[in-house]
Design an enzyme around this catalytic site. Structure first.
Site, mmCIF file in Angstrom:
data_model
loop_
_atom_site.group_PDB
_atom_site.id
_atom_site.type_symbol
_atom_site.label_atom_id
_atom_site.label_comp_id
_atom_site.label_asym_id
_atom_site.label_seq_id
_atom_site.Cartn_x
_atom_site.Cartn_y
_atom_site.Cartn_z
ATOM 1 N N CYS A 1 0.826 -1.212 0.000
ATOM 2 C CA CYS A 1 0.000 0.000 0.000
ATOM 3 C C CYS A 1 0.854 1.253 0.000
ATOM 4 O O CYS A 1 0.886 2.008 -0.961
ATOM 5 C CB CYS A 1 -0.884 0.011 1.232
ATOM 6 S SG CYS A 1 -1.645 -1.561 1.507
HETATM 7 N N1 SAJ Z 1 6.662 2.207 8.540
HETATM 8 C C1 SAJ Z 1 7.756 2.948 8.965
HETATM 9 N N2 SAJ Z 1 7.575 3.874 9.943
HETATM 10 C C2 SAJ Z 1 6.342 4.102 10.502
HETATM 11 C C3 SAJ Z 1 5.237 3.340 10.040
HETATM 12 C C4 SAJ Z 1 5.425 2.396 9.066
HETATM 13 O O1 SAJ Z 1 8.874 2.766 8.490
HETATM 14 O O2 SAJ Z 1 6.243 4.947 11.392
HETATM 15 C C5 SAJ Z 1 6.850 1.211 7.494
HETATM 16 C C6 SAJ Z 1 6.453 -0.191 7.937
HETATM 17 O O3 SAJ Z 1 7.550 -0.838 8.540
HETATM 18 C C7 SAJ Z 1 6.087 -0.830 6.614
HETATM 19 C C8 SAJ Z 1 5.513 0.321 5.815
HETATM 20 O O4 SAJ Z 1 5.977 1.524 6.426
HETATM 21 O O5 SAJ Z 1 7.214 -1.321 5.945
HETATM 22 C C9 SAJ Z 1 3.989 0.351 5.776
HETATM 23 O O6 SAJ Z 1 3.505 0.146 7.102
HETATM 24 P P1 SAJ Z 1 1.997 0.628 7.444
HETATM 25 O O7 SAJ Z 1 1.579 0.036 8.721
HETATM 26 O O8 SAJ Z 1 1.920 2.094 7.345
HETATM 27 O O9 SAJ Z 1 1.172 0.054 6.214
HETATM 28 P P2 SAJ Z 1 0.457 -1.348 5.931
HETATM 29 O O10 SAJ Z 1 0.614 -1.516 4.476
HETATM 30 O O11 SAJ Z 1 0.828 -2.472 6.793
HETATM 31 O O12 SAJ Z 1 -1.046 -1.069 6.339
HETATM 32 C C10 SAJ Z 1 -1.536 0.102 5.885
HETATM 33 C C11 SAJ Z 1 -2.524 0.576 6.937
HETATM 34 N N3 SAJ Z 1 -1.748 0.827 8.147
HETATM 35 C C12 SAJ Z 1 -2.009 1.749 9.064
HETATM 36 O O13 SAJ Z 1 -2.851 2.584 8.904
HETATM 37 C C13 SAJ Z 1 -1.235 1.667 10.355
HETATM 38 C C14 SAJ Z 1 -3.203 1.653 6.262
HETATM 39 O O14 SAJ Z 1 -2.229 2.565 5.836
HETATM 40 C C15 SAJ Z 1 -4.029 1.103 5.129
HETATM 41 O O15 SAJ Z 1 -5.336 0.870 5.630
HETATM 42 C C16 SAJ Z 1 -3.525 -0.181 4.583
HETATM 43 O O16 SAJ Z 1 -2.139 -0.136 4.608
HETATM 44 C C17 SAJ Z 1 -3.965 -0.349 3.149
HETATM 45 O O17 SAJ Z 1 -4.382 -1.446 2.823
HETATM 46 O O18 SAJ Z 1 -3.890 0.614 2.399
#
Ligand code: SAJ
Length: 439
Positions: A278
């Site tokens: 995503c």
């Molecule tokens: N990450 C960082 N630093 C942060 C947060 C995340 O480096 O502070 C990295 C994570 O390690 C990962 C990537 O970013 O590699 C994405 O992590 P994420 O939790 O933001 O995204 P996804 O793909 O696991 O889930 C997200 C959902 N997550 C949250 O809202 C917490 C949301 O963005 C969407 O509902 C979902 O993708 C989607 O399907 O679009």
């Protein structure tokens, strides 16, 4: 005299009394949990997936998605409330068709709608009056109305008279036990008021809070904004990491202190890059569409650039740490801890750890990884198996890099047995050790 009931009234009735048959196209981390929620309240659900293996597993009641309880799927399949198929011949039996297929990017960061278009064409072949089609895949504003509607109208059926069309973006945070399909607010936009009415009625039957918006396009924009918000804020802390590295400041200390502010801030943390299906991808759907309006989305472009730079920065820092210990990167034994794209789940799609692994190999290091969540990795040209995290492995390594901060690793043991650890996720937070270097 038999009164002819119009398609919308009939569909609303079926949604209301749960006799509606629900189709879910794409039984992945979005589709399967959604199918289970619908079946749990009594709808019959038919999953359509191109993977015969997934179809077989579902029909045998075997779960393969972490966010779904094994016993829930087993019972619902046993009760005949969930079944799956690879073909679209079942579409005439369906009253609602929810689409949750991947929306990837090409290598040049261009939206790839092949799955959405292919599925829509299949549905159009079998479309009949009284059906709602709802796209949940994350995509650029305009996809539902500009791409899907013309394909569906090739059936000869009329929108908002015969069939209904909506966009309701999936909001699944893989591995999040607190927010599930049922209790996560759901945005819904229709292509026209009748489609909105039907879609709101449908989603309201299993989701606690539905948020209607004025159009499918608005709903699409909501979701790409949500993911852009995350990509930009992650890039902000990653950029700060690059600067703190030059200024010899501990970015984790700075961020921890900044996040003590009780208002007006939200925690994000740096890492070796941004993975998943995503955040690294979806914002570029908006960036691409904006060009049609002669508009450059600078934040999206810059965020992507910075986030994609982090694997290389991680490897550069690893080389520096090794040279400080008298070891060149060339020929160094390096162990990566974690290949999943984020902690405590088994998904390694677009994982930055894969990029780190390949860059280290390219610069001559001997690299292995340990990740009990992802015993086998096969993506972007890397094929590798997780090795056992033995004392010898740690003691013989010239460098251990923590790339994913899974809870199931004993980091005190890792630090105690390793010569030096590069911690890209602050997994060693709280451990007093002089052989740990933070990103
Ligand atoms: N990450 C960082 N630093 C942060 C947060 C995340 O480096 O502070 C990295 C994570 O390690 C990962 C990537 O970013 O590699 C994405 O992590 P994420 O939790 O933001 O995204 P996804 O793909 O696991 O889930 C997200 C959902 N997550 C949250 O809202 C917490 C949301 O963005 C969407 O509902 C979902 O993708 C989607 O399907 O679009």
């Amino acid at each position: 005299m038999q009164t002819v009931v119009d398609p919308k009234t009939l569909l609303l009735k079926r949604i209301e009394d749960k006799t509606a048959v629900v189709g879910v196209v794409g039984m992945g981390y979005v589709g399967l949990p959604f199918a289970v929620e619908k079946a749990k309240v009594g709808y019959r659900v038919v999953g359509i997936d191109r993977s015969a293996k997934r179809v077989e597993m579902i029909n045998q009641g075997h779960n393969y998605i972490g966010d779904v309880k094994d016993e829930d799927l087993r019972e619902l399949v046993a009760q005949g409330l969930i079944r799956a198929t690879t073909g679209f011949e079942v579409v005439p039996e369906l009253d609602v068709v929810v689409i949750a297929v991947p929306t990837p990017l090409t290598k040049n960061l261009v939206p790839d709608l092949q799955y959405v278009e292919g599925v829509t064409r299949e549905i159009a072949r079998y479309l009949r009056p009284g059906q709602l089609v709802s796209l949940e895949s994350t995509t650029y504003p305009g996809t539902t109305e500009e791409v899907m509607l013309p394909i569906l109208e090739q059936s000869g059926l009329k929108l908002n008279q015969d069939f209904f069309l909506a966009h309701s973006p999936e909001r699944v945070d893989p591995g999040n036990a607190r927010y599930t399909t049922k209790n996560t607010n759901k945005v819904v936009g229709g292509v026209g008021p009748e489609s909105l009415e039907v879609a709101v009625a449908f989603y309201s039957k299993t989701i606690d809070h539905v948020v209607p918006v004025s159009s499918a396009k608005a709903a699409e924009m909501v979701k790409v904004f949500e993911n852009t918000f995350r990509a930009v804020n992650i890039a902000l802390v990653n950029e700060l990491t690059l600067l703190c590295d030059r200024m010899d400041l501990n970015v984790w200390e700075v961020l921890d202190a900044a996040f003590t502010k009780p208002f007006g801030i939200m925690p994000f943390y740096p890492g070796p890059g941004v993975g998943g299906h995503c955040i690294p991808l979806d914002p570029h759907y908006l960036e691409w569409k904006a060009k049609e309006y002669n508009f450059n989305t600078h934040f999206i472009n810059l965020a992507g650039e910075i986030n994609r730079k982090m694997p290389e920065f991680t490897v550069d820092k690893a080389a520096r740490v090794l040279s400080q210990h008298g070891k060149p990167l060339q020929g160094a034994k390096v162990v990566l801890l974690g290949m999943a794209y984020k902690a405590n789940l088994d998904d390694y799609r677009e994982s930055p750890a894969i990029e780190v692994f390949k860059l280290l190999q390219k610069r001559g290091a001997e690299v292995v990884f340990h990740d009990s969540w992802t015993p086998h990795v096969e993506e972007h040209g890397l094929v590798a198996d997780s090795v056992e995290l033995t004392d010898e492995l740690l003691q013989n390594a010239d460098l251990v890099i923590i790339t994913t901060n899974h809870k199931n690793v004993d980091y005190a043991r890792v630090v105690a047995l390793s010569k030096v650890v590069l911690d890209t996720r602050y997994a060693t937070r709280g451990l007093k050790a002089d052989n740990v270097v933070l990103l």
